[in-house]
Design an enzyme around this catalytic site. Structure first.
Site, PDB file in Angstrom:
ATOM      1  N   ASP A  19      -2.353  12.127  -2.618  1.00  0.00           N
ATOM      2  CA  ASP A  19      -2.484  13.557  -2.885  1.00  0.00           C
ATOM      3  C   ASP A  19      -2.851  13.766  -4.357  1.00  0.00           C
ATOM      4  O   ASP A  19      -2.123  13.317  -5.249  1.00  0.00           O
ATOM      5  CB  ASP A  19      -1.150  14.247  -2.577  1.00  0.00           C
ATOM      6  CG  ASP A  19      -1.256  15.768  -2.548  1.00  0.00           C
ATOM      7  OD1 ASP A  19      -2.112  16.322  -3.271  1.00  0.00           O
ATOM      8  OD2 ASP A  19      -0.473  16.398  -1.822  1.00  0.00           O
ATOM      9  N   TYR A  73      -9.515   7.354   6.692  1.00  0.00           N
ATOM     10  CA  TYR A  73      -9.885   8.518   5.880  1.00  0.00           C
ATOM     11  C   TYR A  73     -11.171   8.217   5.109  1.00  0.00           C
ATOM     12  O   TYR A  73     -12.089   9.039   5.045  1.00  0.00           O
ATOM     13  CB  TYR A  73      -8.736   8.815   4.923  1.00  0.00           C
ATOM     14  CG  TYR A  73      -8.890  10.057   4.078  1.00  0.00           C
ATOM     15  CD1 TYR A  73      -8.387  11.282   4.505  1.00  0.00           C
ATOM     16  CD2 TYR A  73      -9.508  10.006   2.831  1.00  0.00           C
ATOM     17  CE1 TYR A  73      -8.508  12.423   3.719  1.00  0.00           C
ATOM     18  CE2 TYR A  73      -9.634  11.136   2.040  1.00  0.00           C
ATOM     19  CZ  TYR A  73      -9.133  12.336   2.490  1.00  0.00           C
ATOM     20  OH  TYR A  73      -9.255  13.462   1.715  1.00  0.00           O
ATOM     21  N   GLU A  74     -11.234   7.025   4.546  1.00  0.00           N
ATOM     22  CA  GLU A  74     -12.396   6.607   3.758  1.00  0.00           C
ATOM     23  C   GLU A  74     -13.649   6.534   4.621  1.00  0.00           C
ATOM     24  O   GLU A  74     -14.732   6.986   4.203  1.00  0.00           O
ATOM     25  CB  GLU A  74     -12.090   5.243   3.143  1.00  0.00           C
ATOM     26  CG  GLU A  74     -13.143   4.682   2.229  1.00  0.00           C
ATOM     27  CD  GLU A  74     -12.699   3.368   1.615  1.00  0.00           C
ATOM     28  OE1 GLU A  74     -13.475   2.805   0.824  1.00  0.00           O
ATOM     29  OE2 GLU A  74     -11.576   2.898   1.923  1.00  0.00           O
ATOM     30  N   GLU A 117       0.853  -1.189   0.000  1.00  0.00           N
ATOM     31  CA  GLU A 117       0.000   0.000   0.000  1.00  0.00           C
ATOM     32  C   GLU A 117       0.887   1.236   0.000  1.00  0.00           C
ATOM     33  O   GLU A 117       1.748   1.397   0.866  1.00  0.00           O
ATOM     34  CB  GLU A 117      -0.930   0.046   1.212  1.00  0.00           C
ATOM     35  CG  GLU A 117      -1.856   1.265   1.164  1.00  0.00           C
ATOM     36  CD  GLU A 117      -2.794   1.374   2.357  1.00  0.00           C
ATOM     37  OE1 GLU A 117      -3.619   2.314   2.360  1.00  0.00           O
ATOM     38  OE2 GLU A 117      -2.695   0.554   3.291  1.00  0.00           O
ATOM     39  N   ASP A 137     -11.225  10.000  -3.153  1.00  0.00           N
ATOM     40  CA  ASP A 137     -12.451  10.787  -3.004  1.00  0.00           C
ATOM     41  C   ASP A 137     -12.462  11.972  -3.954  1.00  0.00           C
ATOM     42  O   ASP A 137     -13.455  12.689  -4.043  1.00  0.00           O
ATOM     43  CB  ASP A 137     -12.587  11.290  -1.563  1.00  0.00           C
ATOM     44  CG  ASP A 137     -11.428  12.208  -1.181  1.00  0.00           C
ATOM     45  OD1 ASP A 137     -10.268  11.779  -1.341  1.00  0.00           O
ATOM     46  OD2 ASP A 137     -11.678  13.348  -0.738  1.00  0.00           O
ATOM     47  N   ASP A 146       9.704   8.195   0.886  1.00  0.00           N
ATOM     48  CA  ASP A 146       8.928   8.584  -0.285  1.00  0.00           C
ATOM     49  C   ASP A 146       8.926   7.428  -1.272  1.00  0.00           C
ATOM     50  O   ASP A 146       9.915   6.696  -1.386  1.00  0.00           O
ATOM     51  CB  ASP A 146       9.548   9.828  -0.928  1.00  0.00           C
ATOM     52  CG  ASP A 146       8.602  10.493  -1.899  1.00  0.00           C
ATOM     53  OD1 ASP A 146       7.656  11.157  -1.436  1.00  0.00           O
ATOM     54  OD2 ASP A 146       8.799  10.331  -3.109  1.00  0.00           O
TER      55      ASP A 146
END
Length: 203
Positions: free
Chosen positions: A107, A183-184, A34, A143, A86
């Site tokens: 992002d 978050y979802e 992920e 989203d 990163d």
């Protein structure tokens, strides 16, 4: 509420056994990655449900990664690992490793001049093609409707195979198997649609 920065997070992560610190690090085949793991809610739940598989999460923010590391330690998970870096720096050692890559609520970089930073830009797609196994899949949730449409166009432009997609995951046939990120959960509770696409490099 915005998460307060933990200035000691990097130091604390050094002592976490499930944080990958030395490379190359061998990851068995049949593994899941992920990218942008956040607090790790989704990936940790998947690791709990699938103890026979290896799960690796990349998270560049130490404060957030530490929350996931502590959660995994409390649950005594031995099939869950974290890379604090990163994405561009972290994946050189995993060629042909992952059967599944998740891109979860990355992002969207909404400004046009930043489009090359989006994780479905061709530069990143090339990285994914190298670290996926022969029949590997990528699944994305977002989203951000504009980012989703841009992603679909990027996939088509780069010749990828779109297997499944929906602009409202919660109301789709894929909802029953969906494990949510924190978050979802928040945005679904507010009635926000979640976009989903599954794709591969193999036609």
């Amino acid at each position: 509420m915005r998460l307060r920065n933990n200035k000691n997070a990097k130091l604390e992560l050094e002592s976490c056994e499930n944080v990958i610190k030395n490379f190359p690090f061998k990851v068995e085949k049949n593994s899941t990655l992920e990218i942008g793991m956040g607090k790790g809610q989704m990936l940790i739940e998947l690791a709990q449900k699938n103890p026979q598989k290896i799960f690796v999460g990349i998270e560049k923010y130490p404060t957030v990664a530490l929350i996931a590391a502590k959660k995994a330690k409390k649950l005594e998970l031995n099939n869950f690992f974290i890379i604090v870096d990163d994405v561009e720096n972290a994946l050189d050692f995993f060629e042909g490793t992952f059967d599944l890559i998740w891109l979860t609520f990355s992002d969207p970089w909404p400004k046009k001049r930043h489009y090359k930073r989006r994780l479905t830009y061709e530069k990143f797609l090339k990285i994914y093609s190298k670290i996926l196994s022969e029949n590997g899949l990528i699944k994305l949730k977002t989203d951000n409707d504009d980012f989703f449409q841009w992603t679909l166009e990027s996939l088509e432009k780069n010749g990828l195979n779109i297997i499944n997609k929906t602009s409202d995951l919660e109301k789709s046939e894929f909802a029953k198997d969906n494990v949510k990120t924190s978050y979802e959960q928040k945005f679904v509770s507010l009635g926000k649609n979640i976009n989903f696409v599954e794709f591969s490099f193999k036609k």
